[in-house]
Design an enzyme around this catalytic site. Structure first.
Site, PDB file in Angstrom:
ATOM      1  N   GLU A 172       0.935  -1.376   0.014  1.00  0.00           N
ATOM      2  CA  GLU A 172       0.113  -0.027   0.002  1.00  0.00           C
ATOM      3  C   GLU A 172       0.906   1.179  -0.081  1.00  0.00           C
ATOM      4  OE1 GLU A 172      -3.305   1.061  -0.185  1.00  0.00           O
ATOM      5  OE2 GLU A 172      -2.249   3.059   0.181  1.00  0.00           O
ATOM      6  N   GLN A 173       0.514   2.148  -0.896  1.00  0.00           N
ATOM      7  CA  GLN A 173       1.410   3.503  -1.058  1.00  0.00           C
ATOM      8  C   GLN A 173       1.231   4.308   0.355  1.00  0.00           C
ATOM      9  OE1 GLN A 173      -0.041   5.478  -4.325  1.00  0.00           O
ATOM     10  NE2 GLN A 173      -2.154   6.124  -3.389  1.00  0.00           N
ATOM     11  N   TYR A 176     -26.809  11.812   3.649  1.00  0.00           N
ATOM     12  CA  TYR A 176     -27.151  10.920   4.549  1.00  0.00           C
ATOM     13  C   TYR A 176     -26.255  11.015   5.989  1.00  0.00           C
ATOM     14  CZ  TYR A 176     -23.448   8.271   2.167  1.00  0.00           C
ATOM     15  OH  TYR A 176     -22.378   7.607   1.584  1.00  0.00           O
ATOM     16  N   ASP A 214     -12.293  -1.095  -8.383  1.00  0.00           N
ATOM     17  CA  ASP A 214     -11.930   0.070  -9.434  1.00  0.00           C
ATOM     18  C   ASP A 214     -10.932  -0.173 -10.195  1.00  0.00           C
ATOM     19  OD1 ASP A 214     -14.059   1.375  -7.952  1.00  0.00           O
ATOM     20  OD2 ASP A 214     -12.745   3.423  -7.608  1.00  0.00           O
ATOM     21  N   ARG A 271     -16.247   5.625   5.502  1.00  0.00           N
ATOM     22  CA  ARG A 271     -14.961   4.759   4.738  1.00  0.00           C
ATOM     23  C   ARG A 271     -14.004   4.404   5.809  1.00  0.00           C
ATOM     24  NH1 ARG A 271     -15.705   5.782  -0.827  1.00  0.00           N
ATOM     25  NH2 ARG A 271     -13.559   4.716  -1.035  1.00  0.00           N
TER      26      ARG A 271
HETATM   27  C1  LIG Z   1     -18.390  10.318  -4.405  1.00  0.00           C
HETATM   28  C2  LIG Z   1     -18.177   8.876  -4.325  1.00  0.00           C
HETATM   29  C3  LIG Z   1     -19.085   8.309  -3.554  1.00  0.00           C
HETATM   30  C4  LIG Z   1     -19.049   6.764  -3.602  1.00  0.00           C
HETATM   31  N1  LIG Z   1     -20.050   6.440  -2.852  1.00  0.00           N
HETATM   32  C5  LIG Z   1     -20.261   4.966  -3.063  1.00  0.00           C
HETATM   33  C6  LIG Z   1     -21.149   4.263  -2.275  1.00  0.00           C
HETATM   34  O1  LIG Z   1     -22.009   5.002  -1.658  1.00  0.00           O
HETATM   35  N2  LIG Z   1     -21.142   2.904  -2.385  1.00  0.00           N
HETATM   36  C7  LIG Z   1     -20.133   2.257  -3.051  1.00  0.00           C
HETATM   37  O2  LIG Z   1     -20.177   0.994  -3.074  1.00  0.00           O
HETATM   38  N3  LIG Z   1     -19.323   2.686  -3.683  1.00  0.00           N
HETATM   39  C8  LIG Z   1     -19.185   4.121  -3.704  1.00  0.00           C
HETATM   40  N4  LIG Z   1     -18.256   4.975  -4.175  1.00  0.00           N
HETATM   41  C9  LIG Z   1     -17.080   3.877  -5.051  1.00  0.00           C
HETATM   42  C10 LIG Z   1     -16.173   3.413  -4.185  1.00  0.00           C
HETATM   43  O3  LIG Z   1     -15.437   4.157  -3.370  1.00  0.00           O
HETATM   44  C11 LIG Z   1     -15.017   2.892  -4.992  1.00  0.00           C
HETATM   45  O4  LIG Z   1     -15.382   1.992  -5.988  1.00  0.00           O
HETATM   46  C12 LIG Z   1     -14.070   1.798  -3.998  1.00  0.00           C
HETATM   47  O5  LIG Z   1     -13.362   2.850  -2.973  1.00  0.00           O
HETATM   48  C13 LIG Z   1     -13.216   0.985  -4.903  1.00  0.00           C
HETATM   49  O6  LIG Z   1     -12.286   0.222  -3.920  1.00  0.00           O
HETATM   50  P1  LIG Z   1     -11.174  -0.226  -4.537  1.00  0.00           P
HETATM   51  O7  LIG Z   1     -10.601  -0.962  -3.221  1.00  0.00           O
HETATM   52  O8  LIG Z   1     -11.121  -0.877  -5.744  1.00  0.00           O
HETATM   53  O9  LIG Z   1     -10.044   1.052  -4.727  1.00  0.00           O
HETATM   54  P2  LIG Z   1      -9.498   2.204  -3.711  1.00  0.00           P
HETATM   55  O10 LIG Z   1     -10.642   2.543  -2.825  1.00  0.00           O
HETATM   56  O11 LIG Z   1      -9.373   3.468  -4.797  1.00  0.00           O
HETATM   57  O12 LIG Z   1      -8.235   1.626  -2.999  1.00  0.00           O
HETATM   58  C14 LIG Z   1      -7.146   1.549  -3.701  1.00  0.00           C
HETATM   59  C15 LIG Z   1      -6.096   1.533  -2.840  1.00  0.00           C
HETATM   60  O13 LIG Z   1      -4.793   1.261  -3.685  1.00  0.00           O
HETATM   61  C16 LIG Z   1      -3.769   2.180  -2.960  1.00  0.00           C
HETATM   62  N5  LIG Z   1      -2.945   2.466  -4.057  1.00  0.00           N
HETATM   63  C17 LIG Z   1      -3.294   3.327  -5.257  1.00  0.00           C
HETATM   64  N6  LIG Z   1      -2.485   3.229  -6.321  1.00  0.00           N
HETATM   65  C18 LIG Z   1      -1.305   2.678  -5.685  1.00  0.00           C
HETATM   66  C19 LIG Z   1       0.215   2.310  -6.043  1.00  0.00           C
HETATM   67  N7  LIG Z   1       0.640   2.858  -7.354  1.00  0.00           N
HETATM   68  N8  LIG Z   1       0.853   1.663  -5.157  1.00  0.00           N
HETATM   69  C20 LIG Z   1       0.509   1.322  -4.154  1.00  0.00           C
HETATM   70  N9  LIG Z   1      -1.043   1.424  -3.643  1.00  0.00           N
HETATM   71  C21 LIG Z   1      -1.625   2.135  -4.332  1.00  0.00           C
HETATM   72  C22 LIG Z   1      -4.498   3.550  -2.767  1.00  0.00           C
HETATM   73  O14 LIG Z   1      -3.848   4.201  -1.418  1.00  0.00           O
HETATM   74  C23 LIG Z   1      -5.805   2.807  -1.986  1.00  0.00           C
HETATM   75  O15 LIG Z   1      -5.525   2.646  -0.719  1.00  0.00           O
HETATM   76  C24 LIG Z   1     -18.150   6.189  -4.187  1.00  0.00           C
HETATM   77  C25 LIG Z   1     -17.117   6.845  -4.964  1.00  0.00           C
HETATM   78  C26 LIG Z   1     -17.121   8.314  -4.995  1.00  0.00           C
HETATM   79  C27 LIG Z   1     -16.335   9.036  -6.031  1.00  0.00           C
END
Ligand SMILES: Cc1cc2nc3c(=O)[nH]c(=O)nc-3n(C[C@H](O)[C@H](O)[C@H](O)COP(=O)(O)OP(=O)(O)OC[C@H]3O[C@@H](n4cnc5c(N)ncnc54)[C@H](O)[C@@H]3O)c2cc1C
Length: 387
Positions: free
Chosen positions: A34-35, A207, A285, A103
């Site tokens: 993790e970065q 909310y 994502d 979160r």
């Molecule tokens: C305004 C908004 C509201 C939202 N509301 C909701 C909701 O109500 N319900 C819902 O289900 N979803 C919601 N989402 C979407 C949700 O936040 C994301 O889809 C979710 O966080 C994705 O999780 P993830 O673990 O794939 O990625 P992320 O949460 O982006 O986590 C990625 C991780 O990887 C790390 N990382 C990134 N690049 C590197 C690198 N190069 N080297 C090492 N580490 C790295 C980051 O620091 C982070 O910890 C919302 C999004 C937004 C923008």
């Protein structure tokens, strides 16, 4: 087949921590790169719908999450000018709970459970490049060092280097929409409901979080100018107040108390075509960034996490597991991303015959057949990847 197997997860967000925990529970030895120097999350809310909640339950962390985030009761769609209710959806089915979660609370619970299950966190480790290599991946760190890893899961979000390597031709484009987010201190008086105020070219969702001590807002506006993508760009609260100055007093009073706001551009990204190559796979994502209009990004990441861990534990060959994982997840996530995109226009109709007709139809449907409207997204919310 996972007992003792070394697996590397890139990214310690919601998806990365959830898959690490699920894999560790199957006996794998998981390391998360993790970065960030500490496992933290932005101060914002997230809606966990029943399809995500079943995964938290199966991972054994739902109770701990629910301590901070009791069940939500309803989603109400309201007209922007007078605040009148257009439609409401009750969230009262005991078998299908919804929760409004901070979160930071969610990642704290997931990180503690993952470490408790033996997952190693390598914090402050930023990856600048990843390439599939043999049955794993070669990773370049920020300081230039290279490391060879076995099976590697890239859960590093929107800007995932692995996503670009596996899908070199996909390009994001600006949707013409920006979103502000903020959390505002609150006195605990708000009901556990999400309210969506729908105006022309704009909408605002609010909310309560943490037993109503905070209120979470996400406010979306259509605009021509480009704004950078990403969660961390700050904006002056006056710009948010100005954009919603013709909304009802309830919204204006809320925004008057906003002190710190973030603004970012909403981009559309095609869902990845290739979710894996060799021993490198995408999750969350990194595979399917979505617009926030159905609140499904994190819920899909949780579904991915459970599904991937199950496929890896049930198949003898990693390649077969990853192929099955892609087959189980790609079409469903593409359909959800598409539905989320369509939902923006549903909220943003301009005043006029179309808006009048749409709102009248919703009001009528809410009285005549409320279930029919609720059922529209049942295929998303009742899906149970743990079944
Ligand atoms: C305004 C908004 C509201 C939202 N509301 C909701 C909701 O109500 N319900 C819902 O289900 N979803 C919601 N989402 C979407 C949700 O936040 C994301 O889809 C979710 O966080 C994705 O999780 P993830 O673990 O794939 O990625 P992320 O949460 O982006 O986590 C990625 C991780 O990887 C790390 N990382 C990134 N690049 C590197 C690198 N190069 N080297 C090492 N580490 C790295 C980051 O620091 C982070 O910890 C919302 C999004 C937004 C923008």
């Amino acid at each position: 087949m996972l007992i003792g197997q070394e697996i590397t997860v890139l990214g310690g967000g919601i998806g990365g921590l959830a898959v690490s925990l699920a894999l560790a529970r199957h006996g794998a030895q998981v390391t998360v790169l993790e970065q960030a120097p500490a496992i933290t999350e932005v101060g914002a809310g997230i809606q966990i719908s029943p399809n995500g909640w079943v995964v938290l339950k199966a991972l054994g962390v739902a109770e701990a999450v629910a301590e901070q985030a009791p069940r939500s009761r309803a989603v109400r769609l309201r007209d922007f000018r007078r605040g009148a209710e257009v439609f409401s959806m009750a969230l009262n089915d005991p078998a299908k709970p919804w929760h409004f979660v901070h979160r930071a609370d969610l990642v704290d619970v997931l990180a503690a459970a993952a470490q408790g299950a033996g997952v190693t966190l390598r914090l402050g480790t930023r990856i600048t490049a990843v390439t599939p290599e043999g049955e794993g991946a070669r990773i370049t760190l920020e300081d230039g060092r290279e490391e060879a890893h076995g099976l590697t899961i890239s859960a590093d979000g929107l800007h995932s280097p692995a996503r670009k390597v596996l899908n070199p031709r996909t390009r994001p484009f600006f949707t013409g929409q920006v979103a502000w987010r903020a959390t505002i201190p609150q006195d605990g008086s708000l009901a556990p409901e999400a309210h969506v105020f729908m105006g022309p070219g704009r909408h605002l969702v609010r909310y309560p979080l943490r037993q109503g001590k905070l209120v979470n807002i996400v406010a979306v506006e259509e605009r021509d100018g480009w704004v950078a993508e990403g969660w961390h760009h700050t904006d002056h609260p006056a710009n948010l107040r100005r954009a919603f100055s013709d909304f009802c007093p309830e919204v204006k009073n809320l925004l008057a108390r906003a002190e710190e706001v973030n603004l970012w551009g909403l981009f559309r990204h095609p869902v990845a075509v290739n979710w894996y190559q060799g021993g490198l796979a995408l999750l969350g994502d990194a595979a399917h960034p979505t617009l926030p209009f159905l609140a499904q990004g994190a819920n899909m990441a949780l579904e991915d996490a459970w599904t991937l861990a199950r496929c890896l534990s049930e198949e003898d060959l990693p390649e077969a597991a990853l192929a099955r994982y892609q087959a189980l997840r790609r079409d469903r996530t593409a359909r959800i991303v598409e539905a989320a995109t369509d939902n923006a226009t549903n909220y943003h109709l301009r005043p006029g015959p179309l808006r009048f007709a749409a709102h009248s139809a919703l009001r009528l449907a809410a009285r005549a057949a409320p279930q029919a409207v609720t059922n529209r997204y049942a295929w998303i919310h009742t899906h149970d990847v743990t079944a």
